[in-house]
Design an enzyme around this catalytic site. Structure first.
Site, PDB file in Angstrom:
ATOM      1  N   ASP A 237      38.160 -21.631  -4.261  1.00 39.15           N
ATOM      2  CA  ASP A 237      37.535 -22.057  -3.003  1.00 39.15           C
ATOM      3  C   ASP A 237      38.534 -21.985  -1.843  1.00 39.15           C
ATOM      4  O   ASP A 237      39.734 -22.142  -2.033  1.00 39.15           O
ATOM      5  CB  ASP A 237      37.019 -23.490  -3.174  1.00 39.15           C
ATOM      6  CG  ASP A 237      36.036 -23.871  -2.072  1.00 39.15           C
ATOM      7  OD1 ASP A 237      35.504 -22.966  -1.394  1.00 39.15           O
ATOM      8  OD2 ASP A 237      35.817 -25.076  -1.886  1.00 39.15           O
TER       9      ASP A 237
ATOM     10  N   ASN B 147      25.261 -19.263  -4.188  1.00 39.18           N
ATOM     11  CA  ASN B 147      25.877 -18.441  -3.134  1.00 39.18           C
ATOM     12  C   ASN B 147      24.902 -17.434  -2.510  1.00 39.18           C
ATOM     13  O   ASN B 147      25.165 -16.891  -1.430  1.00 39.18           O
ATOM     14  CB  ASN B 147      27.119 -17.705  -3.648  1.00 39.18           C
ATOM     15  CG  ASN B 147      28.337 -18.600  -3.807  1.00 39.18           C
ATOM     16  OD1 ASN B 147      29.209 -18.356  -4.634  1.00 39.18           O
ATOM     17  ND2 ASN B 147      28.420 -19.659  -3.003  1.00 39.18           N
TER      18      ASN B 147
HETATM   19  C1  FPP Z   1      34.621 -19.681  -2.074  1.00 39.06           C
HETATM   20  O1  FPP Z   1      35.260 -19.770  -0.810  1.00 39.06           O
HETATM   21  C2  FPP Z   1      34.838 -18.352  -2.653  1.00 39.06           C
HETATM   22  C3  FPP Z   1      33.855 -17.465  -2.970  1.00 39.06           C
HETATM   23  C4  FPP Z   1      32.408 -17.770  -2.800  1.00 39.06           C
HETATM   24  C5  FPP Z   1      34.169 -16.118  -3.479  1.00 39.06           C
HETATM   25  C6  FPP Z   1      35.296 -16.060  -4.479  1.00 39.06           C
HETATM   26  C7  FPP Z   1      35.649 -14.651  -4.753  1.00 39.06           C
HETATM   27  C8  FPP Z   1      36.921 -14.173  -4.766  1.00 39.06           C
HETATM   28  C9  FPP Z   1      38.113 -14.998  -4.542  1.00 39.06           C
HETATM   29  C10 FPP Z   1      37.202 -12.744  -5.012  1.00 39.06           C
HETATM   30  C11 FPP Z   1      37.403 -12.393  -6.444  1.00 39.06           C
HETATM   31  C12 FPP Z   1      36.261 -11.614  -6.879  1.00 39.06           C
HETATM   32  C13 FPP Z   1      36.008 -11.151  -8.121  1.00 39.06           C
HETATM   33  C14 FPP Z   1      34.785 -10.366  -8.352  1.00 39.06           C
HETATM   34  C15 FPP Z   1      36.891 -11.431  -9.287  1.00 39.06           C
HETATM   35  P1  FPP Z   1      34.409 -20.264   0.437  1.00 39.06           P
HETATM   36  O2  FPP Z   1      33.757 -19.083   1.059  1.00 39.06           O
HETATM   37  O3  FPP Z   1      33.436 -21.329  -0.002  1.00 39.06           O
HETATM   38  O4  FPP Z   1      35.524 -20.863   1.346  1.00 39.06           O
HETATM   39  P2  FPP Z   1      35.346 -22.059   2.393  1.00 39.06           P
HETATM   40  O5  FPP Z   1      35.005 -23.287   1.595  1.00 39.06           O
HETATM   41  O6  FPP Z   1      36.700 -22.155   3.031  1.00 39.06           O
HETATM   42  O7  FPP Z   1      34.276 -21.644   3.359  1.00 39.06           O
END
Ligand code: FPP
Length: 242
Positions: free
Chosen positions: A23, A71
């Site tokens: 996250d 998501n």
């Molecule tokens: C949450 O951060 C993260 C995600 C929804 C995507 C996670 C994916 C990766 C790190 C890439 C790796 C991919 C693969 C296919 C292995 P957020 O968007 O909720 O962050 P925020 O809370 O700061 O808004």
């Protein structure tokens, strides 16, 4: 304790299975005046180093939460970018991980992520199926409640009598069948919640929360999380440690 990699120094007790909620990509992007999409792409960059850092510390199973069933509620452009990111990871990262002997698995639904990605996942899973290194499971379109619900549905469909059903048999109907339960669940980005990740499997997992945003999480953070785990006493509901 299982050891792998080239580390020869004595190591503290390693968890067999670590699972991570990655996250903080969006906040990392905001901090760096980039788009949320760029934050996710940046989140992919160090994946390989992190897998190696866990493997070097003796972790045999690593599970990453890359896309939850919730998501899909994000703006279409962000969802598209995450799907493109998955396709890129399969194309570029999977062959590299294969060379390192990693076995790759997918946890989640495959009927909503597009045929090309679903087929690419099948190819990578079968290509790496005989590898004996770390098992890297990527949870993509995964939800813990859905996992439990599908397990219940499949038992009912098979007419399984309710009375003699065991936790072990139930666990064999989950997407994680064949994997040990996670010993340690890490969540980056400072939020303190489970977000529908490995709800059944994580019943006795040690939890580790860090404010570090996922794109900043590196091998030093891996070591810190594993050292914290090694200092914990696990009792599994009993009074004494097992
Ligand atoms: C949450 O951060 C993260 C995600 C929804 C995507 C996670 C994916 C990766 C790190 C890439 C790796 C991919 C693969 C296919 C292995 P957020 O968007 O909720 O962050 P925020 O809370 O700061 O808004």
């Amino acid at each position: 304790m299982t050891q792998s990699g080239n580390s020869t120094a004595p190591q503290p007790a390693a968890p067999l299975h670590v699972a991570i909620t990655m996250d903080g990509n969006g906040r990392w992007a905001q901090k760096h005046h980039l788009t949320r999409e760029e934050g996710h792409w940046r989140g992919r960059v160090r994946l390989y180093d992190i897998v190696r850092a866990f493997s070097d510390r003796g972790v045999r199973y690593l599970t990453l939460y890359a896309f939850s069933t919730e998501n899909w509620r994000r703006p279409a452009a962000e969802v598209e970018s995450l799907l493109a990111l998955a396709a890129t990871a399969i194309e570029h990262d999977a062959p590299r991980l294969h060379e390192q002997g990693a076995r790759l698995l997918h946890l989640g639904r495959k009927d909503r992520i597009g045929r090309e990605i679903a087929e690419a996942i099948d190819r990578v899973v079968s290509m790496t199926g005989a590898n004996t290194g770390i098992t890297l499971s990527v949870a993509f379109d995964y939800g813990g409640r859905q996992d439990i619900l599908e397990a219940a549905r499949s038992l009912i469909r098979d007419g399984r009598p309710a009375e003699s059903l065991t936790e072990q048999e139930f666990g064999e109907r989950l997407l994680t069948r064949g994997l040990p339960d996670p010993d340690l669940i890490i969540r980056t980005g400072g939020e303190l919640r489970m977000s529908n990740f490995l709800l059944w499997q994580g019943a006795y997992a040690e939890l580790y929360f860090t404010p570090t945003l996922w794109p900043d999480f590196g091998p030093d953070d891996v070591n810190q999380a594993l050292d914290t785990y090694a200092a914990r006493t696990r009792r599994f509901g009993a009074l004494e440690a097992d």
